[in-house]
Design a protein around this motif. Structure first.
Motif, short mmCIF file in Angstrom:
data_model
loop_
_atom_site.label_atom_id
_atom_site.label_comp_id
_atom_site.label_asym_id
_atom_site.label_seq_id
_atom_site.Cartn_x
_atom_site.Cartn_y
_atom_site.Cartn_z
N THR A 1 3.63 10.40 -0.02
CA THR A 1 2.20 10.41 -0.37
C THR A 1 1.38 9.59 0.62
OG1 THR A 1 2.64 10.73 -2.72
CG2 THR A 1 0.52 9.77 -2.15
N TYR A 2 1.86 8.41 0.97
CA TYR A 2 1.08 7.55 1.86
C TYR A 2 0.88 8.21 3.22
CZ TYR A 2 -0.53 3.39 4.36
OH TYR A 2 -1.26 2.51 5.10
N ASP A 3 1.90 8.85 3.75
CA ASP A 3 1.80 9.48 5.07
C ASP A 3 0.87 10.69 5.03
OD1 ASP A 3 3.46 7.67 6.39
OD2 ASP A 3 5.26 8.76 5.79
N ARG A 4 0.72 11.30 3.86
CA ARG A 4 -0.20 12.45 3.75
C ARG A 4 -1.65 12.02 3.64
NH1 ARG A 4 4.02 14.40 0.39
NH2 ARG A 4 2.90 13.75 -1.50
N ASP B 1 -8.63 7.36 4.09
CA ASP B 1 -8.09 6.96 2.79
C ASP B 1 -7.21 5.72 2.92
OD1 ASP B 1 -9.35 8.92 1.35
OD2 ASP B 1 -7.64 10.29 1.35
N ARG B 2 -6.41 5.66 3.98
CA ARG B 2 -5.57 4.47 4.18
C ARG B 2 -6.43 3.24 4.47
NH1 ARG B 2 -1.79 8.28 6.62
NH2 ARG B 2 -2.61 7.85 8.72
N LYS B 3 -7.53 3.43 5.20
CA LYS B 3 -8.46 2.31 5.46
C LYS B 3 -9.08 1.85 4.14
CE LYS B 3 -11.30 -0.30 8.04
NZ LYS B 3 -12.34 -0.71 7.09
N MET B 4 -9.46 2.78 3.29
CA MET B 4 -10.05 2.43 2.00
C MET B 4 -9.04 1.64 1.16
SD MET B 4 -11.92 4.84 -0.86
CE MET B 4 -10.53 5.96 -1.00
N LEU C 1 0.83 -1.20 0.00
CA LEU C 1 0.00 0.00 0.00
C LEU C 1 0.86 1.26 0.00
CD1 LEU C 1 -2.78 -1.01 2.57
CD2 LEU C 1 -2.88 -1.13 0.07
N ARG C 2 1.87 1.26 0.85
CA ARG C 2 2.76 2.43 0.92
C ARG C 2 3.51 2.62 -0.40
NH1 ARG C 2 5.14 5.64 4.68
NH2 ARG C 2 4.01 4.57 6.37
N LEU C 3 4.06 1.54 -0.93
CA LEU C 3 4.83 1.64 -2.17
C LEU C 3 3.95 2.07 -3.35
CD1 LEU C 3 6.98 -1.57 -1.67
CD2 LEU C 3 7.87 0.78 -1.82
N PHE C 4 2.70 1.57 -3.39
CA PHE C 4 1.78 1.96 -4.45
C PHE C 4 1.53 3.46 -4.41
CE2 PHE C 4 -2.33 2.89 -6.25
CZ PHE C 4 -2.44 2.05 -7.35
N ALA C 5 1.17 3.96 -3.23
CA ALA C 5 0.86 5.39 -3.09
C ALA C 5 2.03 6.26 -3.52
CB ALA C 5 0.45 5.70 -1.66
N GLU C 6 3.25 5.84 -3.14
CA GLU C 6 4.41 6.66 -3.45
C GLU C 6 4.86 6.49 -4.90
OE1 GLU C 6 7.29 6.57 -0.32
OE2 GLU C 6 5.76 7.26 1.12
N ALA C 7 4.52 5.36 -5.52
CA ALA C 7 4.84 5.18 -6.94
C ALA C 7 4.03 6.13 -7.81
CB ALA C 7 4.59 3.74 -7.37
N VAL C 8 2.76 6.35 -7.45
CA VAL C 8 1.92 7.23 -8.28
C VAL C 8 1.96 8.68 -7.83
CG1 VAL C 8 0.36 5.36 -8.94
CG2 VAL C 8 -0.19 6.76 -6.94
#
Length: 249
Positions: free
Chosen positions: A148-151, A156-159, A136-143
Motif C-alpha cells: 500500500t505504501y509504495d502505491r 500522499d506520502r508527503k501528507m 508510515l510504511r507499517l501504518f499504510a500496510e496495516a490498514v
C-alpha cells in the motif's frame, strides 16, 4: 473530516465533484498540518475531542446544520459529534471508523481485537521510537495490505509525513482512548451512509456490522476492489455514493 496521517488536502481531489451543488468545507483536525503539530499534542485517536472541535468550527462559521462526510479516524470523531449534537447533522457519511468500542462483548470480538492489535504492534513501536519512515510504511500496510505504501503518490506520502506527529502522539499518549458505544449510536437521528472497502480488514467490517445494528436510520454500501482508504483508492465511486445519498435527503 480526514483520517489519520492526513489533513484537509486529502479531500482536494473530491472538491470539484462535491462542491457542484453544495458549499464544502475541508479542514485539518487539531495536531494536523498546517496547524501546529507536536508529539506531545492531541492524539489522532482522541475522537471525542476532535468531535467537539467540529462542533466549535461549525458554530464559529455560523452553520447550524451540515452534511458530515468523514473517513477513518475522522469518521470516529464524526460519530461522537453526531451523537452529542444530533440537531446539527442533516446527513452523516462515515467510511470505516475505528470505533473498536462497538465490538465489546460481541461474538468473536476478542479474536478480532487481538488480531488488530497484533497487526498494529510494529507500527506503534516504530512511532514510539521516532522511526517515522518505518512507522508510515507499517501504518499504510496495516490498514491497506502489503504494497500500500509504495502505491501511494509522492503527495500522499508527503501528507503522511507532515502528519506523523499525531501518530507519534497516539503511540506514546497515556490518555484513555474514548469508547463509542451502541447506545451513543442510537442517539444519532440523521440518515447515515455506512461505507466499507471490499478488501478492508475484517476489523472495519465488524465495526460497520455493529453500526448497522445500532443506528436508527442507516444505509450500507461496499465499494468493490478497494481497501480501507476508499476515498483515495476509488474517488469517483466514493463521490458518486456521497452525492447520491446527500441529494436523496
Amino acid at each position: 473530516m480526514h483520517g489519520g496521517l492526513q489533513d484537509y488536502r486529502f479531500w482536494n481531489g473530491h472538491l470539484p465533484a462535491l462542491s457542484k451543488n453544495h458549499r464544502v468545507i475541508a479542514y485539518s483536525r487539531q495536531n494536523h498540518f498546517p496547524n501546529a503539530t507536536s508529539k506531545d499534542g492531541l492524539p489522532d485517536a482522541a475522537a471525542d475531542v476532535h468531535g467537539e472541535d467540529l462542533a466549535a468550527i461549525l458554530a464559529e462559521l455560523g452553520i447550524k446544520r451540515a452534511h458530515i462526510v468523514a473517513h477513518s479516524a475522522g469518521a470516529h470523531a464524526a460519530l461522537f459529534f453526531a451523537s452529542n449534537h444530533p440537531e446539527m447533522v442533516i446527513t452523516l457519511v462515515v467510511n470505516e471508523p475505528p470505533a473498536a468500542g462497538l465490538l465489546a462483548g460481541t461474538p468473536g470480538s476478542a479474536e478480532i481485537l487481538k488480531e488488530w492489535a497484533a497487526r498494529f504492534a510494529s507500527t506503534r513501536e516504530a512511532f514510539r521510537k521516532d522511526d517515522i519512515d518505518a512507522g508510515l510504511r507499517l501504518f499504510a500496510e496495516a490498514v491497506g495490505g502489503p504494497g500500500t505504501y509504495d502505491r501511494r503518490s509522492d503527495a500522499d506520502r508527503k501528507m503522511m509525513s507532515d502528519n506523523a506527529a499525531s501518530a507519534v502522539a497516539d503511540a506514546i499518549s497515556s490518555r484513555p482512548r474514548p469508547v463509542f458505544t451502541c447506545e451513543m449510536a442510537k442517539r444519532i437521528s440523521a440518515p447515515t451512509l455506512l461505507m466499507n472497502g471490499e478488501r478492508s480488514p475484517e476489523f472495519f467490517h465488524r465495526i460497520v456490522d455493529q453500526l448497522e445494528k445500532c443506528l436508527p436510520a442507516r444505509r450500507r454500501i461496499t465499494i468493490p476492489g478497494v481497501s480501507h482508504t476508499v476515498p483515495g483508492e476509488n474517488a469517483p465511486a466514493f463521490d458518486e455514493a456521497v452525492i447520491a445519498f446527500i441529494t436523496s435527503h
